[in-house]
Enzyme design. Sequence first.
Site, PDB file in Angstrom:
ATOM      1  N   ARG A 112      10.821  -1.996  24.617  1.00 47.84           N
ATOM      2  CA  ARG A 112      11.428  -2.917  25.569  1.00 47.84           C
ATOM      3  C   ARG A 112      10.464  -3.219  26.701  1.00 47.84           C
ATOM      4  O   ARG A 112       9.624  -2.421  27.056  1.00 47.84           O
ATOM      5  CB  ARG A 112      12.700  -2.281  26.155  1.00 47.84           C
ATOM      6  CG  ARG A 112      13.791  -2.109  25.111  1.00 47.84           C
ATOM      7  CD  ARG A 112      15.096  -1.705  25.746  1.00 47.84           C
ATOM      8  NE  ARG A 112      14.982  -0.536  26.586  1.00 47.84           N
ATOM      9  CZ  ARG A 112      15.714  -0.337  27.675  1.00 47.84           C
ATOM     10  NH1 ARG A 112      16.581  -1.241  28.068  1.00 47.84           N
ATOM     11  NH2 ARG A 112      15.571   0.773  28.377  1.00 47.84           N
ATOM     12  N   LYS A 177      12.431  12.087  20.583  1.00 46.80           N
ATOM     13  CA  LYS A 177      12.618  10.694  20.156  1.00 46.80           C
ATOM     14  C   LYS A 177      11.957  10.485  18.797  1.00 46.80           C
ATOM     15  O   LYS A 177      10.797  10.825  18.605  1.00 46.80           O
ATOM     16  CB  LYS A 177      11.971   9.794  21.211  1.00 46.80           C
ATOM     17  CG  LYS A 177      12.225   8.316  21.031  1.00 46.80           C
ATOM     18  CD  LYS A 177      11.982   7.615  22.355  1.00 46.80           C
ATOM     19  CE  LYS A 177      11.853   6.123  22.229  1.00 46.80           C
ATOM     20  NZ  LYS A 177      11.687   5.463  23.521  1.00 46.80           N
ATOM     21  N   ARG A 313      17.850   9.253  31.565  1.00 46.81           N
ATOM     22  CA  ARG A 313      17.258  10.568  31.282  1.00 46.81           C
ATOM     23  C   ARG A 313      18.268  11.666  31.586  1.00 46.81           C
ATOM     24  O   ARG A 313      19.085  11.502  32.488  1.00 46.81           O
ATOM     25  CB  ARG A 313      16.030  10.805  32.179  1.00 46.81           C
ATOM     26  CG  ARG A 313      14.850   9.928  31.876  1.00 46.81           C
ATOM     27  CD  ARG A 313      14.050  10.493  30.717  1.00 46.81           C
ATOM     28  NE  ARG A 313      12.871   9.711  30.408  1.00 46.81           N
ATOM     29  CZ  ARG A 313      12.841   8.608  29.661  1.00 46.81           C
ATOM     30  NH1 ARG A 313      13.964   8.147  29.165  1.00 46.81           N
ATOM     31  NH2 ARG A 313      11.723   7.966  29.423  1.00 46.81           N
TER      32      ARG A 313
HETATM   33  P1  ATP Z   1      13.071   5.190  27.422  1.00 47.66           P
HETATM   34  O1  ATP Z   1      12.377   5.794  26.232  1.00 47.66           O
HETATM   35  O2  ATP Z   1      12.557   5.632  28.708  1.00 47.66           O
HETATM   36  O3  ATP Z   1      14.555   5.206  27.323  1.00 47.66           O
HETATM   37  P2  ATP Z   1      12.921   2.671  26.441  1.00 47.66           P
HETATM   38  O4  ATP Z   1      14.104   2.977  25.620  1.00 47.66           O
HETATM   39  O5  ATP Z   1      12.901   1.374  27.159  1.00 47.66           O
HETATM   40  O6  ATP Z   1      12.664   3.735  27.504  1.00 47.66           O
HETATM   41  P3  ATP Z   1      11.348   1.819  24.398  1.00 47.66           P
HETATM   42  O7  ATP Z   1      10.969   0.522  24.972  1.00 47.66           O
HETATM   43  O8  ATP Z   1      12.432   1.855  23.398  1.00 47.66           O
HETATM   44  O9  ATP Z   1      11.655   2.818  25.533  1.00 47.66           O
HETATM   45  O10 ATP Z   1      10.082   2.505  23.742  1.00 47.66           O
HETATM   46  C1  ATP Z   1       8.850   2.574  24.405  1.00 47.66           C
HETATM   47  C2  ATP Z   1       8.547   4.004  24.813  1.00 47.66           C
HETATM   48  O11 ATP Z   1       8.758   4.908  23.725  1.00 47.66           O
HETATM   49  C3  ATP Z   1       7.082   4.195  25.168  1.00 47.66           C
HETATM   50  O12 ATP Z   1       6.890   3.958  26.527  1.00 47.66           O
HETATM   51  C4  ATP Z   1       6.790   5.654  24.779  1.00 47.66           C
HETATM   52  O13 ATP Z   1       7.203   6.525  25.798  1.00 47.66           O
HETATM   53  C5  ATP Z   1       7.712   5.887  23.619  1.00 47.66           C
HETATM   54  N1  ATP Z   1       7.072   5.675  22.295  1.00 47.66           N
HETATM   55  C6  ATP Z   1       6.086   4.830  21.934  1.00 47.66           C
HETATM   56  N2  ATP Z   1       5.827   4.908  20.623  1.00 47.66           N
HETATM   57  C7  ATP Z   1       6.676   5.839  20.125  1.00 47.66           C
HETATM   58  C8  ATP Z   1       6.897   6.383  18.827  1.00 47.66           C
HETATM   59  N3  ATP Z   1       6.204   5.974  17.767  1.00 47.66           N
HETATM   60  N4  ATP Z   1       7.845   7.342  18.709  1.00 47.66           N
HETATM   61  C9  ATP Z   1       8.571   7.770  19.765  1.00 47.66           C
HETATM   62  N5  ATP Z   1       8.418   7.282  21.006  1.00 47.66           N
HETATM   63  C10 ATP Z   1       7.472   6.335  21.192  1.00 47.66           C
END
Ligand code: ATP
Length: 317
Positions: A112, A177, A313
Amino acid sequence: EILADGEPHSGEDIGSRLGVSRAAVWKLVDQARRAGLDIRALPGAGYRLPAPLTLLDAGRISEALGTDVHHYRRLEVRLATGSTNQDLLQDSAPLDHPVALLAEHQSAGRGRRGRHWLSPMGASLYLSVAWPLGVPVAGLSGLSLVAGLAVAEAVDQICDLQVGLKWPNDLYVGRRKIGGILVEVSGSPEGPCKAVIGSGLNCRFPEGVEDTDIDQPWTDLYRASGIAVDRNQLAAAILAQYARDLPVFERDGFTPFVERWNRRDILLDQPVILQLGQESATGIARGVSELGALVLEENGRRRSIAGGDVSLRPDRP
Ligand code: ATP
């Protein structure tokens, strides 16, 4: 394809099968390594992958989908691309039926708000679908939650895991995650619209990927379950689940999914910190509303938070 069997192959053998010099083989290996493929060099024996790898294959995905394949007008696998979501957003062909696109590698995988999604070659599922929806863009709140739920249920079916969800779009195993959903929409505000739903799901990351490469705790299906999953089976299970759930969402909105979603909510009834742009809020997470908004309880009062630049978080001491 030559290395996919996990056996050692000499540079000479690879070169003769591809009709190129050994120097060209070395270049290809270097290129694939930079894309994230874990190719090991064995002194005197050539190259190998640490384990066999079943490559993505549109024919095998279609076969595993069975009759559900008819929900999709097109199902395509690319070796590499920038972002599967971007490719489907750019596709200007009229969208009468859903289409699906997968890639072995994304050079510009995204989360995102322009955040980066680490997308090593052959290590994950990068699967996007473009879905025509007869609802205005404003009616799409909850769509990324429905998609996350579909992916979680499909993974559980194939890997016998308990995948959790973190509002709004993250997939977890335990506190790590394992995947995420990115929904991007094009269309007029009055609808209908085209929703592009991307999922990134970590399957088996190379050993070299460290916690420093992703700035939060992460895992993959292999580390979490010990299963070297066939990504074709997994893709088919996800596509079949989308075909069941998205028409329900289009007709009835998010309401039918609230309970299913809350059962997987990893932060349900827990103290949380919410980062809302520059501001932050603390409270107890009380699941999601019928519109897919997060319900936050602050000092006994509940309010719904719809989305935008919000990061959730756990609030641990
Ligand atoms: P948050 O994880 O803080 O809730 P978000 O849901 O907005 O934020 P996303 O935009 O869904 O996060 O994903 C981007 C983030 O996920 C990156 O900033 C990094 O921290 C993490 N990320 C990036 N690649 C991967 C991956 N392959 N597997 C797990 N996490 C990842």
